[in-house]
Design a protein around this motif. Structure first.
Motif, PDB file in Angstrom:
ATOM      1  N   MET A 274      82.225 167.336   5.723  1.00 51.85           N
ATOM      2  CA  MET A 274      83.517 166.985   6.292  1.00 51.85           C
ATOM      3  C   MET A 274      84.552 167.046   5.175  1.00 51.85           C
ATOM      4  SD  MET A 274      84.772 163.524   8.267  1.00 51.85           S
ATOM      5  CE  MET A 274      83.753 163.885   9.699  1.00 51.85           C
ATOM      6  N   LYS A 275      85.578 167.894   5.372  1.00 57.78           N
ATOM      7  CA  LYS A 275      86.642 168.033   4.373  1.00 57.78           C
ATOM      8  C   LYS A 275      87.773 167.079   4.698  1.00 57.78           C
ATOM      9  CE  LYS A 275      89.500 171.532   4.376  1.00 57.78           C
ATOM     10  NZ  LYS A 275      90.069 172.900   4.248  1.00 57.78           N
ATOM     11  N   VAL A 276      88.194 166.322   3.679  1.00 58.57           N
ATOM     12  CA  VAL A 276      89.296 165.382   3.844  1.00 58.57           C
ATOM     13  C   VAL A 276      90.435 165.820   2.931  1.00 58.57           C
ATOM     14  CG1 VAL A 276      90.043 162.984   3.691  1.00 58.57           C
ATOM     15  CG2 VAL A 276      87.698 163.521   4.387  1.00 58.57           C
ATOM     16  N   LYS A 277      91.645 165.918   3.510  1.00 60.49           N
ATOM     17  CA  LYS A 277      92.832 166.314   2.758  1.00 60.49           C
ATOM     18  C   LYS A 277      93.838 165.175   2.822  1.00 60.49           C
ATOM     19  CE  LYS A 277      96.438 169.889   2.606  1.00 60.49           C
ATOM     20  NZ  LYS A 277      96.939 171.139   3.234  1.00 60.49           N
ATOM     21  N   VAL A 278      94.310 164.722   1.666  1.00 57.37           N
ATOM     22  CA  VAL A 278      95.286 163.635   1.610  1.00 57.37           C
ATOM     23  C   VAL A 278      96.541 164.133   0.892  1.00 57.37           C
ATOM     24  CG1 VAL A 278      93.632 161.751   1.735  1.00 57.37           C
ATOM     25  CG2 VAL A 278      94.162 162.734  -0.480  1.00 57.37           C
ATOM     26  N   PHE A 279      97.720 163.684   1.409  1.00 59.23           N
ATOM     27  CA  PHE A 279      99.000 164.096   0.827  1.00 59.23           C
ATOM     28  C   PHE A 279      99.937 162.896   0.770  1.00 59.23           C
ATOM     29  CE2 PHE A 279     103.436 164.973   1.845  1.00 59.23           C
ATOM     30  CZ  PHE A 279     103.814 165.748   0.750  1.00 59.23           C
ATOM     31  N   SER A 280     100.658 162.806  -0.334  1.00 55.62           N
ATOM     32  CA  SER A 280     101.744 161.834  -0.453  1.00 55.62           C
ATOM     33  C   SER A 280     102.775 162.423  -1.417  1.00 55.62           C
ATOM     34  CB  SER A 280     101.230 160.490  -0.969  1.00 55.62           C
ATOM     35  OG  SER A 280     102.295 159.562  -1.051  1.00 55.62           O
ATOM     36  N   GLY A 281     104.032 162.259  -1.080  1.00 54.78           N
ATOM     37  CA  GLY A 281     105.084 162.864  -1.905  1.00 54.78           C
ATOM     38  C   GLY A 281     105.399 162.061  -3.148  1.00 54.78           C
ATOM     39  N   VAL A 282     104.390 161.784  -3.950  1.00 53.11           N
ATOM     40  CA  VAL A 282     104.611 161.026  -5.190  1.00 53.11           C
ATOM     41  C   VAL A 282     105.469 161.865  -6.144  1.00 53.11           C
ATOM     42  CG1 VAL A 282     102.513 159.657  -4.988  1.00 53.11           C
ATOM     43  CG2 VAL A 282     102.398 161.908  -6.069  1.00 53.11           C
ATOM     44  N   ASP A 283     106.311 161.171  -6.909  1.00 55.75           N
ATOM     45  CA  ASP A 283     107.208 161.843  -7.851  1.00 55.75           C
ATOM     46  C   ASP A 283     107.236 161.026  -9.133  1.00 55.75           C
ATOM     47  OD1 ASP A 283     109.068 163.403  -9.073  1.00 55.75           O
ATOM     48  OD2 ASP A 283     110.774 162.674  -7.911  1.00 55.75           O
ATOM     49  N   ASN A 284     106.548 161.560 -10.153  1.00 56.60           N
ATOM     50  CA  ASN A 284     106.384 160.812 -11.404  1.00 56.60           C
ATOM     51  C   ASN A 284     105.752 159.451 -11.133  1.00 56.60           C
ATOM     52  OD1 ASN A 284     107.070 162.422 -13.602  1.00 56.60           O
ATOM     53  ND2 ASN A 284     109.259 162.093 -13.309  1.00 56.60           N
ATOM     54  N   SER A 285     104.766 159.444 -10.270  1.00 54.76           N
ATOM     55  CA  SER A 285     104.077 158.192  -9.928  1.00 54.76           C
ATOM     56  C   SER A 285     102.704 158.545  -9.366  1.00 54.76           C
ATOM     57  CB  SER A 285     104.890 157.377  -8.929  1.00 54.76           C
ATOM     58  OG  SER A 285     105.059 158.110  -7.724  1.00 54.76           O
ATOM     59  N   TRP A 286     102.026 157.522  -8.836  1.00 54.88           N
ATOM     60  CA  TRP A 286     100.684 157.726  -8.314  1.00 54.88           C
ATOM     61  C   TRP A 286     100.508 156.977  -7.004  1.00 54.88           C
ATOM     62  CZ3 TRP A 286      98.120 153.259  -7.406  1.00 54.88           C
ATOM     63  CH2 TRP A 286      98.508 152.120  -8.142  1.00 54.88           C
ATOM     64  N   ALA A 287      99.476 157.379  -6.287  1.00 54.26           N
ATOM     65  CA  ALA A 287      99.042 156.664  -5.081  1.00 54.26           C
ATOM     66  C   ALA A 287      97.519 156.742  -5.025  1.00 54.26           C
ATOM     67  CB  ALA A 287      99.658 157.279  -3.825  1.00 54.26           C
ATOM     68  N   ASN A 288      96.925 155.804  -4.314  1.00 59.14           N
ATOM     69  CA  ASN A 288      95.467 155.765  -4.188  1.00 59.14           C
ATOM     70  C   ASN A 288      95.090 155.532  -2.737  1.00 59.14           C
ATOM     71  OD1 ASN A 288      92.934 153.693  -4.089  1.00 59.14           O
ATOM     72  ND2 ASN A 288      92.608 155.306  -5.597  1.00 59.14           N
ATOM     73  N   VAL A 289      94.112 156.302  -2.265  1.00 65.96           N
ATOM     74  CA  VAL A 289      93.630 156.179  -0.890  1.00 65.96           C
ATOM     75  C   VAL A 289      92.145 155.849  -0.930  1.00 65.96           C
ATOM     76  CG1 VAL A 289      93.324 157.329   1.321  1.00 65.96           C
ATOM     77  CG2 VAL A 289      95.327 157.850  -0.081  1.00 65.96           C
ATOM     78  N   GLN A 290      91.754 154.802  -0.216  1.00 65.89           N
ATOM     79  CA  GLN A 290      90.340 154.434  -0.082  1.00 65.89           C
ATOM     80  C   GLN A 290      89.932 154.684   1.359  1.00 65.89           C
ATOM     81  OE1 GLN A 290      91.322 150.615  -1.496  1.00 65.89           O
ATOM     82  NE2 GLN A 290      92.166 151.801  -3.174  1.00 65.89           N
ATOM     83  N   LEU A 291      88.863 155.457   1.501  1.00 70.05           N
ATOM     84  CA  LEU A 291      88.446 155.919   2.823  1.00 70.05           C
ATOM     85  C   LEU A 291      86.962 155.645   3.000  1.00 70.05           C
ATOM     86  CD1 LEU A 291      90.058 157.456   5.057  1.00 70.05           C
ATOM     87  CD2 LEU A 291      88.906 159.526   4.266  1.00 70.05           C
ATOM     88  N   SER A 292      86.601 155.011   4.118  1.00 70.83           N
ATOM     89  CA  SER A 292      85.197 154.753   4.437  1.00 70.83           C
ATOM     90  C   SER A 292      84.879 155.347   5.790  1.00 70.83           C
ATOM     91  CB  SER A 292      84.908 153.247   4.445  1.00 70.83           C
ATOM     92  OG  SER A 292      85.141 152.682   3.178  1.00 70.83           O
TER      93      SER A 292
END
Length: 491
Positions: A274-292
């Motif tokens: 199963m392919k998972v694609k995550v996107f967020s428009g971060v700009d000089n920053s970060w984001a974290n996604v936790q998926l179960s």
């Protein structure tokens, strides 16, 4: 049968259905002529790696045999091998030959059944050709037991022809010429047949030792396995539907410090990634996604976490960037069933350094202190209209210059921080603008059935077969190494 040694009077007995011509006294090692009851010579006792005893019984191929004689033959100055004479209940003869831990089981055959070809380089028996291996001259080094033919202590000549795990052996001793058909027999069969605790270890490769794998059987097994894998792959492929199973945009505020349970979705067919694609428009920053990924039937959980980072800037007049606003990863081997996601996410918080502006003038009117929206402290001398900026109140309070002393004198005994806060009017709340950096987009797709594992297995099988085939070639080269008639080039 009982025979009393005429020299030492030791009783020698054997339970056998033949009448020996000679026997070796087990006590004094004299070779006794039975008809004359006299000694013809003294022989050495066989002790070098001898594992069977006179009179010992064992069952080979369903036939019970008894050991009636043991001979150790010697080639050159230091090469020995052992021959065990066997008799069954009907008086039929068989022989076991052991050299360097390798065993051969032999029977007498009719000389007329053996056809010689190519000047003796090939011997044919029952339509099967055997290649000449070697001709060896040897003598009897030691002997024990009972013999129905007289032992010849002169030089005997052995000539051997080999075909895989079978052989023809020609023994010429004096005027006697005999032929034997032999085949490899494992030492574990000997160990079980005669109940022997220990046997000599293998050294080198035996003259009729089989290769470690049966190549023909290996081909058959591999073909069947490959066919089953192909059928399984076809079944999995034809029963699979490949489609997106989950797609949603989620605000970070919605899943901050908590988990969101997604809608359930059902997968049918064989296991696949199963392919998972995550996107967020971060700009000089970060984001974290936790998926179960939760299997609703078994409650099995597959957990993963992914960081989305994107940074850019200008350094030394050149632009640079690293990271990406999109990340992809696979959950391997997801089988059919009903699932849902547990989702949580967070991002780098933007620090708002603005504070409400506030102003306060000293009671004597000489000094005005103003806290700017940026948080800086502006001290204004109302007499000279000069102003000095301080990073914060703490810096101002620790200042020992004229400006600092002027403030201390004008506001003696007062808490500047309280004064500024009391007089400050809060800035109006501004809603955070809606941008792609406020959201994380998640899309999960159950991929088509992968042929990668299928291909890898087939390739590994082919590589293993080629390795076994080449290994058998090297094995045969080593087997014929001691032969002067090797069909393989000798280095």
């Amino acid at each position: 049968m009982h025979y009393t040694c005429p020299l030492c009077k030791t009783e020698n007995k054997i339970d056998a259905s033949f009448h020996p011509v000679e026997y070796v006294c087990k006590s004094c090692s004299n070779l006794i002529d039975v008809s004359k009851n006299t000694s013809t010579k003294v022989v050495k006792k066989p002790i070098e790696n001898v594992v069977l005893e006179i009179g010992q019984q064992g069952v080979i191929d369903g036939t019970a045999y008894r050991v009636t004689g043991i001979i150790i033959r010697k080639y050159g100055s230091s090469i020995f091998w052992r021959e065990y004479y066997l008799k069954d209940d009907k008086g039929n003869s068989a022989f076991l030959s052991e050299s360097d831990g390798h065993w051969v089981f032999l029977h007498l055959i009719n000389e007329m059944d053996v056809k010689r070809k190519q000047n003796g380089k090939v011997a044919e028996l029952h339509g099967v050709n055997y290649r000449w291996y070697e001709t060896t001259q040897c003598t009897i080094h030691a002997a024990a037991g009972f013999f129905e033919d007289r032992l010849n202590f002169g030089i005997a000549t052995y000539k051997e022809w080999v075909n895989a795990t079978q052989m023809i052996s020609q023994e010429q001793s004096g005027d006697s010429l005999e032929y034997f058909f032999g085949r490899h027999i494992s030492k574990y069969t000997i160990k079980k047949a005669f109940n022997i605790p220990n046997l000599p270890n293998y050294t080198g490769i035996g003259i009729v030792q089989p290769y470690y794998f049966n190549i023909k059987q290996l081909i058959n097994i591999f073909c069947v396995v490959a066919l089953l894998i192909c059928l399984l792959q076809v079944y999995v492929y034809t029963t699979r539907s490949n489609y997106p199973v989950f797609e949603q945009s989620i605000r970070f505020e919605e899943v901050k410090n908590k988990e969101m349970v997604s809608k359930s979705f059902t997968l049918s067919g064989g296991s696949a990634p199963m392919k998972v694609k995550v996107f967020s428009g971060v700009d000089n920053s970060w984001a974290n996604v936790q998926l179960s990924l939760v299997n609703e039937k078994t409650n099995e959980i597959v957990y993963t976490s992914k960081d989305i980072e994107e940074y850019h800037g200008v350094e030394g007049g050149e632009s640079w960037s690293e990271g990406s606003t999109t990340e992809e990863f696979n959950l391997c081997g997801v089988s059919s069933g009903t699932y849902h996601f547990l989702i949580s996410a967070e991002r780098q918080e933007t620090i708002d350094t603005t504070v409400p502006a506030s102003t306060y003038t000293s009671p004597d009117g000489t000094v005005t202190i103003k806290r700017e929206n940026t948080g800086l402290i502006n001290v204004i001398n109302n007499n000279t209209f000069e102003s000095v900026l301080f990073g914060d109140l703490k810096t101002l309070e620790g200042d020992q210059t004229g400006t600092g002393n002027m403030v201390k004198k004008a506001f003696e005994g007062k808490n500047l921080d309280s004064l500024l806060n009391i007089n400050a009017e809060p800035l109006p709340a501004v809603a955070e603008p809606v941008t792609s950096s406020n959201y994380v987009d998640i899309k999960a797709t159950w991929l088509p059935v992968s042929f990668w594992n299928f291909g890898i297995i087939l390739v590994l099988m082919i590589v293993f077969f080629i390795g076994c085939y080449w290994g058998r070639h090297l094995f045969n080269v080593a087997k014929w190494k001691n032969s002067s008639n090797s069909p393989y080039p000798q280095s």
